[in-house]
Design a protein around this motif. Structure first.
Motif, PDB file in Angstrom:
ATOM      1  N   LEU A 299       2.977   4.319  -1.097  1.00 30.17           N
ATOM      2  CA  LEU A 299       3.061   5.073  -2.334  1.00 30.17           C
ATOM      3  C   LEU A 299       4.503   5.075  -2.835  1.00 30.17           C
ATOM      4  O   LEU A 299       5.423   5.209  -2.038  1.00 30.17           O
ATOM      5  CB  LEU A 299       2.603   6.513  -2.105  1.00 30.17           C
TER       6      LEU A 299
ATOM      7  N   ARG B   7      -5.202  11.551  -2.753  1.00 30.74           N
ATOM      8  CA  ARG B   7      -5.848  10.492  -3.515  1.00 30.74           C
ATOM      9  C   ARG B   7      -5.922   9.215  -2.695  1.00 30.74           C
ATOM     10  O   ARG B   7      -6.905   8.486  -2.731  1.00 30.74           O
ATOM     11  CB  ARG B   7      -5.071  10.252  -4.804  1.00 30.74           C
ATOM     12  N   LEU B   8      -4.872   8.980  -1.961  1.00 32.69           N
ATOM     13  CA  LEU B   8      -4.823   7.779  -1.151  1.00 32.69           C
ATOM     14  C   LEU B   8      -5.982   7.747  -0.168  1.00 32.69           C
ATOM     15  O   LEU B   8      -6.739   6.785  -0.104  1.00 32.69           O
ATOM     16  CB  LEU B   8      -3.504   7.722  -0.384  1.00 32.69           C
TER      17      LEU B   8
ATOM     18  N   LYS C 280      -2.604  -0.147  -7.394  1.00 38.72           N
ATOM     19  CA  LYS C 280      -3.255  -0.617  -6.182  1.00 38.72           C
ATOM     20  C   LYS C 280      -4.756  -0.290  -6.219  1.00 38.72           C
ATOM     21  O   LYS C 280      -5.599  -1.156  -6.005  1.00 38.72           O
ATOM     22  CB  LYS C 280      -2.612   0.076  -4.985  1.00 38.72           C
TER      23      LYS C 280
ATOM     24  N   ARG D 103     -17.855  11.149   2.420  1.00 39.38           N
ATOM     25  CA  ARG D 103     -18.519  11.704   1.237  1.00 39.38           C
ATOM     26  C   ARG D 103     -19.623  10.785   0.748  1.00 39.38           C
ATOM     27  O   ARG D 103     -20.593  11.235   0.173  1.00 39.38           O
ATOM     28  CB  ARG D 103     -17.503  11.897   0.119  1.00 39.38           C
ATOM     29  N   GLU D 104     -19.430   9.506   0.941  1.00 38.08           N
ATOM     30  CA  GLU D 104     -20.423   8.568   0.427  1.00 38.08           C
ATOM     31  C   GLU D 104     -21.660   8.559   1.305  1.00 38.08           C
ATOM     32  O   GLU D 104     -22.781   8.571   0.816  1.00 38.08           O
ATOM     33  CB  GLU D 104     -19.822   7.168   0.365  1.00 38.08           C
ATOM     34  N   LYS D 105     -21.424   8.551   2.590  1.00 42.62           N
ATOM     35  CA  LYS D 105     -22.564   8.545   3.508  1.00 42.62           C
ATOM     36  C   LYS D 105     -23.104   9.952   3.729  1.00 42.62           C
ATOM     37  O   LYS D 105     -24.143  10.135   4.348  1.00 42.62           O
ATOM     38  CB  LYS D 105     -22.159   7.925   4.841  1.00 42.62           C
ATOM     39  N   TYR D 106     -22.329  10.897   3.231  1.00 45.37           N
ATOM     40  CA  TYR D 106     -22.746  12.279   3.318  1.00 45.37           C
ATOM     41  C   TYR D 106     -22.957  12.720   4.760  1.00 45.37           C
ATOM     42  O   TYR D 106     -23.924  13.425   5.053  1.00 45.37           O
ATOM     43  CB  TYR D 106     -24.039  12.494   2.525  1.00 45.37           C
ATOM     44  N   ASN D 107     -22.090  12.281   5.620  1.00 51.09           N
ATOM     45  CA  ASN D 107     -22.239  12.771   6.994  1.00 51.09           C
ATOM     46  C   ASN D 107     -20.901  13.143   7.618  1.00 51.09           C
ATOM     47  O   ASN D 107     -19.852  12.748   7.167  1.00 51.09           O
ATOM     48  CB  ASN D 107     -23.010  11.775   7.857  1.00 51.09           C
TER      49      ASN D 107
ATOM     50  N   LYS E  39       0.802  -1.225   0.000  1.00 51.06           N
ATOM     51  CA  LYS E  39       0.000   0.000   0.000  1.00 51.06           C
ATOM     52  C   LYS E  39       0.838   1.279   0.000  1.00 51.06           C
ATOM     53  O   LYS E  39       0.302   2.358  -0.110  1.00 51.06           O
ATOM     54  CB  LYS E  39      -0.920   0.038   1.231  1.00 51.06           C
TER      55      LYS E  39
ATOM     56  N   ARG F  29     -26.443  20.710   2.418  1.00 49.70           N
ATOM     57  CA  ARG F  29     -25.598  20.312   1.299  1.00 49.70           C
ATOM     58  C   ARG F  29     -24.422  21.260   1.069  1.00 49.70           C
ATOM     59  O   ARG F  29     -23.278  20.846   1.012  1.00 49.70           O
ATOM     60  CB  ARG F  29     -26.424  20.210   0.023  1.00 49.70           C
TER      61      ARG F  29
ATOM     62  N   LYS G 230      -8.609   9.596  -0.168  1.00 52.73           N
ATOM     63  CA  LYS G 230      -9.920   9.768  -0.781  1.00 52.73           C
ATOM     64  C   LYS G 230     -10.408   8.483  -1.427  1.00 52.73           C
ATOM     65  O   LYS G 230     -11.530   8.065  -1.221  1.00 52.73           O
ATOM     66  CB  LYS G 230      -9.849  10.884  -1.829  1.00 52.73           C
ATOM     67  N   GLU G 231      -9.527   7.870  -2.224  1.00 55.91           N
ATOM     68  CA  GLU G 231      -9.994   6.737  -3.008  1.00 55.91           C
ATOM     69  C   GLU G 231     -10.063   5.450  -2.206  1.00 55.91           C
ATOM     70  O   GLU G 231     -10.904   4.604  -2.470  1.00 55.91           O
ATOM     71  CB  GLU G 231      -9.087   6.537  -4.224  1.00 55.91           C
TER      72      GLU G 231
ATOM     73  N   GLY H  23     -25.951   2.989   4.595  1.00 53.65           N
ATOM     74  CA  GLY H  23     -25.217   4.205   4.921  1.00 53.65           C
ATOM     75  C   GLY H  23     -24.904   5.044   3.709  1.00 53.65           C
ATOM     76  O   GLY H  23     -24.827   6.253   3.790  1.00 53.65           O
ATOM     77  N   LYS H  24     -24.757   4.379   2.575  1.00 48.11           N
ATOM     78  CA  LYS H  24     -24.440   5.147   1.371  1.00 48.11           C
ATOM     79  C   LYS H  24     -25.622   5.952   0.898  1.00 48.11           C
ATOM     80  O   LYS H  24     -26.747   5.445   0.865  1.00 48.11           O
ATOM     81  CB  LYS H  24     -24.000   4.223   0.244  1.00 48.11           C
ATOM     82  N   VAL H  25     -25.369   7.177   0.534  1.00 48.19           N
ATOM     83  CA  VAL H  25     -26.434   8.009  -0.006  1.00 48.19           C
ATOM     84  C   VAL H  25     -26.571   7.744  -1.491  1.00 48.19           C
ATOM     85  O   VAL H  25     -25.608   7.859  -2.234  1.00 48.19           O
ATOM     86  CB  VAL H  25     -26.147   9.506   0.218  1.00 48.19           C
TER      87      VAL H  25
END
Lengths: 224, 224
Positions: free
Chosen positions: A80, A124-125, B112, A142-146, A78, A158, A127-128, B172-174
DNA sequence: ATTCCGCTTAACAATTTGATAATACTATAA
DNA sequence: TTATAGTATTATCAAATTGTTAAGCGGAAT
C-alpha cells in the motif's frame, strides 16, 4: 496492542515524521522513518513494510518518482502506498493515484484522518483481495458464508454471522450498540437491546473462544 | 500490449473517469468514458464493450437502473458489468449483485484492485464460455450440456443443468436467491421462490450427492 | 389426439431463526 | 453494604425460511 503491520514513512520535515510516527506507533503499527526518496527505496527493501507513506515534495527523488520505482519491482506491487501532499492540490492528487498510489493525505494531517485512512486501507486490502477476514486461527469467509477455527467449521445463523463478521472486521475496535444496530439491522428495523446480547451469547457459545469482550456501557469488541 | 477488450466507464466525477481510464489503458484495454447513465446506454450500443463499469450514484439514471435496462437487452446479457460505489456499503453491494452485476468496486479504487478485478472477470468469462467444469468426480460440460459423476451420465433438465452449472462455477460460494434468479431466469421473468427449491431438490435427487448446501436466509452453495 | 416432459406453483409440513420477556448475575458508585 | 445500571442467561413463541409433494399448464414428440 500490536497490529503486526509495518509502515515506512518518508518525509523531509522532521516535525511531520515525528507526529506521524508517534500516532501510528500508538495505534500499534511498527514504524520506520526516512528523510528522502533514496532512503525510502533502500529502507523499503530491508524493512518490507505493508504500507509506505511518501511525501510528494522531497529533496532528491520526489514521492511520485519513488512510487513509480517501487511499483516496477514485483515485491512492491501489492504494497500500500499513501502520498502526503502539502495542500489539497488536485492535479497532484490525480498524478499520485495515476502513479499507483492507493490513497493520499493532505498535510497538516489530523490524527483522526490519519488513523482512519490507514486502518481503512488495511481493511480494504484484506477484504477486497480475498473476501476473507482472518484473525489468528479464525477465518471468516464472507463469500462462502462460513466461519472456521483451526480448520474446524463453525455453523452460524445469518445474524450471528453478520455480527461476528462486523466485529471481526476491525479487531480491537469497540462497536457501540447503536453502531451494531445500524450496521446489521439498519435504521428502519427496531429491536431491543437484549437482542444483541443474545446473539453475542450464541456466538460465544458456538465459537467457544474468549474473543468477544464486553465493554460495559459502551459496546462489544472482538479480539483474539 | 493490447488485450483487444473494450471497457466502457460511466461516472459523473471527472477525476475518477480520468484515473480509471488512464490505468485501464495502461493495461492494454480500449476505453470509452461517459458522464451519466443515459450516455452509458447510448454508448453501449455503438461501442459494444466487453465490460461496463457503472457508478451507482449518477445524475439521471443511476447505475443500478442502467444495469437493469442493459440486462433486458439480449445484446448485453453476457456483457460484464461492474458497479462503482462511493463507500464500502454492504447493502449496496448486495443490491448490485442482485440486479445482475458481476462485481463491484469501492471508491477510491486502488489501481491494484482495479486491474486484478478486471482481469479476473475476463479470465472467468473465457473460462466459463469454453466451459468444462470439473469438481472432484463431477464433470459438467457446458457445450455438450451434460453432467457425469464418475463416468456415469446424469440427465438433467435445462433449468436444472443451468442451476447446477451456476453453483458449480464457483464452488463454495454462496449464491443469493436473487443472484440465482438473475443469472438463470433474468430480470424480466419473475418466478416464485419455491421454484428454486424445487429445482434444487431435483438436482439433489438426481445427483444423489450431498453437494448442495442450503445457507438459510442467504442462498445455496455447491461443495463436494 | 394423446402422451410425455419440463417448468412452475400452490399447499402444507418441517425446520430454523430471531426477538422478547423474565430472571439471574456482576461491577460500580453511593 | 446496598442500590443500580448494565449485561448474561434461559426459555418461549412468533416469524421467516425452506423442504416436499402433487397438480396444472403448455409445448414437443409420438
Amino acid at each position: 496492542m500490536n497490529t503486526g503491520k509495518k509502515i515506512l514513512i518518508a518525509d523531509d520535515e522532521p516535525d511531520i515524521l515525528e507526529i506521524l510516527e508517534f500516532n501510528l506507533k500508538a495505534e500499534g503499527y511498527e514504524v520506520a522513518t526516512v528523510k528522502n526518496g533514496d532512503q525510502a527505496l533502500e529502507k523499503a527493501k530491508t524493512f518490507q513494510p505493508d504500507l509506505i507513506m511518501l511525501d510528494i515534495m522531497m529533496p532528491g527523488k520526489n514521492g511520485i518518482e519513488v512510487c513509480n520505482l517501487l511499483r516496477m519491482q514485483p515485491a512492491f506491487k501489492k504494497t500500500l502506498i499513501i502520498f502526503l501532499t502539502a495542500m489539497s492540490d488536485e492535479s497532484t492528487e490525480i498524478k499520485g493515484l495515476e502513479s499507483g498510489a492507493d490513497d493520499y493525505l493532505t498535510k497538516p494531517v489530523s490524527t483522526k484522518v490519519l488513523s482512519s485512512k490507514v486502518s481503512a486501507l488495511f481493511r480494504r486490502l484484506t477484504k477486497e483481495s480475498t473476501g476473507v477476514v482472518q484473525v489468528g486461527d479464525l477465518m471468516i469467509d464472507r463469500e462462502k458464508y462460513n466461519v472456521s477455527y483451526r480448520g474446524e467449521d463453525i455453523v452460524l445463523a445469518r445474524k450471528e454471522f453478520e455480527l461476528l463478521s462486523l466485529l471481526a472486521s476491525k479487531p480491537g475496535k469497540v462497536f457501540l450498540r447503536n453502531e451494531i444496530l445500524n450496521q446489521i439491522w439498519g435504521t428502519e428495523v427496531i429491536v431491543g437491546d437484549r437482542t444483541i446480547d443474545v446473539h453475542i451469547r450464541k456466538i460465544r457459545q458456538k465459537l467457544n473462544l474468549d474473543c468477544i469482550t464486553t465493554v460495559k456501557g459502551v459496546g462489544y469488541k472482538f479480539e483474539l
